[in-house]
Design a protein around this motif. Structure first.
Motif, short mmCIF file in Angstrom:
data_model
loop_
_atom_site.label_atom_id
_atom_site.label_comp_id
_atom_site.label_asym_id
_atom_site.label_seq_id
_atom_site.Cartn_x
_atom_site.Cartn_y
_atom_site.Cartn_z
N VAL A 127 0.83 -1.21 0.00
CA VAL A 127 0.00 0.00 0.00
C VAL A 127 0.87 1.26 0.00
O VAL A 127 0.54 2.26 -0.63
N LYS A 128 1.99 1.19 0.70
CA LYS A 128 2.91 2.33 0.75
C LYS A 128 3.36 2.73 -0.66
O LYS A 128 3.53 3.91 -0.95
N GLY A 129 3.56 1.75 -1.53
CA GLY A 129 3.97 2.03 -2.91
C GLY A 129 2.89 2.77 -3.67
O GLY A 129 3.18 3.69 -4.44
N LEU A 130 1.63 2.40 -3.46
CA LEU A 130 0.52 3.08 -4.14
C LEU A 130 0.40 4.53 -3.67
O LEU A 130 -0.01 5.40 -4.43
N TYR A 131 0.74 4.76 -2.39
CA TYR A 131 0.64 6.11 -1.82
C TYR A 131 1.95 6.88 -1.88
O TYR A 131 2.16 7.82 -1.12
N LYS A 132 2.81 6.53 -2.81
CA LYS A 132 4.08 7.25 -2.96
C LYS A 132 3.81 8.73 -3.25
O LYS A 132 2.97 9.07 -4.07
N GLY A 133 4.53 9.61 -2.55
CA GLY A 133 4.34 11.05 -2.73
C GLY A 133 3.14 11.60 -1.97
O GLY A 133 2.70 12.72 -2.23
N GLN A 134 2.62 10.83 -1.00
CA GLN A 134 1.38 11.24 -0.33
C GLN A 134 1.57 12.48 0.55
O GLN A 134 0.65 13.29 0.67
N ALA A 135 2.73 12.66 1.13
CA ALA A 135 2.95 13.83 2.00
C ALA A 135 2.79 15.13 1.22
O ALA A 135 2.10 16.06 1.65
N VAL A 136 3.41 15.20 0.04
CA VAL A 136 3.31 16.41 -0.76
C VAL A 136 1.93 16.52 -1.40
O VAL A 136 1.43 17.63 -1.64
N THR A 137 1.29 15.39 -1.66
CA THR A 137 -0.08 15.40 -2.17
C THR A 137 -1.01 16.03 -1.15
O THR A 137 -1.87 16.86 -1.47
N LEU A 138 -0.84 15.66 0.11
CA LEU A 138 -1.67 16.21 1.19
C LEU A 138 -1.48 17.72 1.31
O LEU A 138 -2.45 18.47 1.46
N LEU A 139 -0.24 18.18 1.22
CA LEU A 139 0.05 19.62 1.27
C LEU A 139 -0.62 20.34 0.11
O LEU A 139 -1.22 21.40 0.28
N ARG A 140 -0.51 19.74 -1.07
CA ARG A 140 -1.11 20.35 -2.26
C ARG A 140 -2.63 20.44 -2.15
O ARG A 140 -3.22 21.48 -2.42
N GLU A 141 -3.25 19.35 -1.73
CA GLU A 141 -4.72 19.30 -1.68
C GLU A 141 -5.28 20.28 -0.67
O GLU A 141 -6.23 21.01 -0.96
N CYS A 142 -4.71 20.30 0.53
CA CYS A 142 -5.27 21.15 1.58
C CYS A 142 -5.08 22.64 1.28
O CYS A 142 -6.03 23.42 1.39
N SER A 143 -3.88 23.02 0.89
CA SER A 143 -3.64 24.43 0.58
C SER A 143 -4.37 24.85 -0.69
O SER A 143 -5.01 25.91 -0.74
N GLY A 144 -4.31 24.00 -1.70
CA GLY A 144 -4.92 24.33 -2.99
C GLY A 144 -6.42 24.45 -2.93
O GLY A 144 -7.00 25.43 -3.41
N TYR A 145 -7.08 23.45 -2.33
CA TYR A 145 -8.54 23.48 -2.32
C TYR A 145 -9.09 24.49 -1.32
O TYR A 145 -10.24 24.95 -1.47
N GLY A 146 -8.29 24.84 -0.31
CA GLY A 146 -8.70 25.94 0.55
C GLY A 146 -8.87 27.22 -0.25
O GLY A 146 -9.89 27.91 -0.14
N ILE A 147 -7.89 27.53 -1.09
CA ILE A 147 -7.94 28.72 -1.94
C ILE A 147 -8.98 28.57 -3.04
O ILE A 147 -9.73 29.51 -3.37
N TYR A 148 -9.04 27.40 -3.64
CA TYR A 148 -9.93 27.09 -4.77
C TYR A 148 -11.39 27.37 -4.42
O TYR A 148 -12.08 28.14 -5.10
N PHE A 149 -11.86 26.74 -3.35
CA PHE A 149 -13.26 26.90 -2.98
C PHE A 149 -13.53 28.25 -2.32
O PHE A 149 -14.64 28.77 -2.42
N LEU A 150 -12.54 28.82 -1.67
CA LEU A 150 -12.69 30.18 -1.14
C LEU A 150 -12.97 31.14 -2.29
O LEU A 150 -13.89 31.97 -2.21
N ALA A 151 -12.19 31.05 -3.36
CA ALA A 151 -12.36 31.95 -4.51
C ALA A 151 -13.73 31.76 -5.16
O ALA A 151 -14.46 32.74 -5.39
N TYR A 152 -14.10 30.51 -5.43
CA TYR A 152 -15.37 30.26 -6.12
C TYR A 152 -16.56 30.67 -5.27
O TYR A 152 -17.45 31.40 -5.75
N GLU A 153 -16.58 30.22 -4.03
CA GLU A 153 -17.74 30.49 -3.17
C GLU A 153 -17.87 31.98 -2.85
O GLU A 153 -18.98 32.49 -2.71
#
Length: 292
Positions: free
Chosen positions: A155-181
């Motif tokens: 499972v660890k192999g499937l989730y390779k790069g997950q730490a930076v993915t989590l950073l991207r998703e949380c920061s990005g979608y915070g801004i994304y939905f803030l702007a749209y809404e």
């Protein structure tokens, strides 16, 4: 249907629209992010021909549909939570639905957090398929890639790069939905209309604006994510980076600042179309579902 079921269904519609519109540009973005300077002479050369623009589409069509469904499900659930708090405090207008900027940002962060659980492996597999050799492919398709990676690395192999993915998703979608809404709330307030009276054209335009806000924040993070998810799993399989921080340092030292923006042109071209389609799909689907 419950409100959550409607949100998840409409989110799936938005996700499918996003993939169909944005996939050709996305494959170019990923290949340019993960290649060295001068590898490709242009977008068509990078894709490998017109038919190659939709290579690896099955994974995002299924996976991104689920991801966007989760995004909107988590977003709308959190928005309803804050609206209930607003009602209890006597703020936020009718039904407490006029949320503050911080409430909208946190709602977006929750959407990104929930989404990352699925988007990490989905994007990992998609990127592996998009960047593998045409002449001697390692995997025949998404299911073959999942089985082989899981068999060799778990499972660890499937989730390779997950730490930076989590950073991207949380920061990005915070801004994304803030702007749209924020844009949607402003139109509702200025025109005195209901949300289901929002112009489809404005849903597209606000989605496009939100997409640009998203990529302005996350593009360098996304580049590192792409590098991590195409890197080897061990030194024996060609691993270049020991960690996310090592990846940032190595890229900066060997390729300079330009590497962090490589591939941004197809991303900026893709963004208004893909994100406009996402929000249009969601808003229109919600209207249909509310009438059932």
């Amino acid at each position: 249907m419950s409100k959550t079921a409607k949100d998840l269904t409409a989110g799936t519609v938005g996700g499918i629209a996003q993939v169909l519109v944005g996939q050709p540009f996305d494959i170019v973005k990923v290949r340019m992010q993960t290649s060295s300077k001068g590898t490709y002479s242009g977008m068509l050369h990078c894709a490998g021909g017109p038919l190659a623009f939709y290579k690896g589409t099955l994974t995002p069509l299924l996976g991104i549909g689920v991801c966007v469904s989760i995004q909107f499900g988590a977003l709308e659930y959190t928005k309803r939570f804050f609206a209930a708090q607003n009602v209890a405090r006597g703020v936020g207008g009718e039904g407490g639905k006029t949320l503050t900027g911080s409430q909208l940002f946190i709602s977006g962060v929750s959407a990104g957090l929930a989404n990352s659980v699925v988007s990490g492996p989905v994007e990992h597999i998609r990127i592996r398929l998009q960047t593998q050799s045409n002449t001697n492919p390692t995997w025949t398709g998404p299911w073959d890639a999942i089985k082989k990676i899981h068999s060799a690395h778990g499972v660890k192999g499937l989730y390779k790069g997950q730490a930076v993915t989590l950073l991207r998703e949380c920061s990005g979608y915070g801004i994304y939905f803030l702007a749209y809404e924020t844009l949607v709330q402003r139109e509702i307030a200025n025109k005195g209309i209901r949300r289901d009276q929002l112009s489809p054209l404005n849903a597209v335009l606000y989605g496009a604006a939100a997409g640009y806000a998203l990529w302005a924040v996350i593009y360098p993070i996304d580049m590192i994510k792409s590098r991590m998810q195409t890197d080897g799993f061990s030194p024996a399989t060609g691993q270049k980076y020991k960690s996310t921080l090592d990846c940032v340092r190595t890229v900066w030292r060997t390729e300079g600042f330009s590497a962090f923006t490589r591939g941004i042109v197809p991303t900026l071209i893709r963004s208004p179309f893909a994100n406009g389609a996402t929000f249009l799909g969601f808003e229109m689907a919600i209207r249909v579902l509310d009438r059932l």
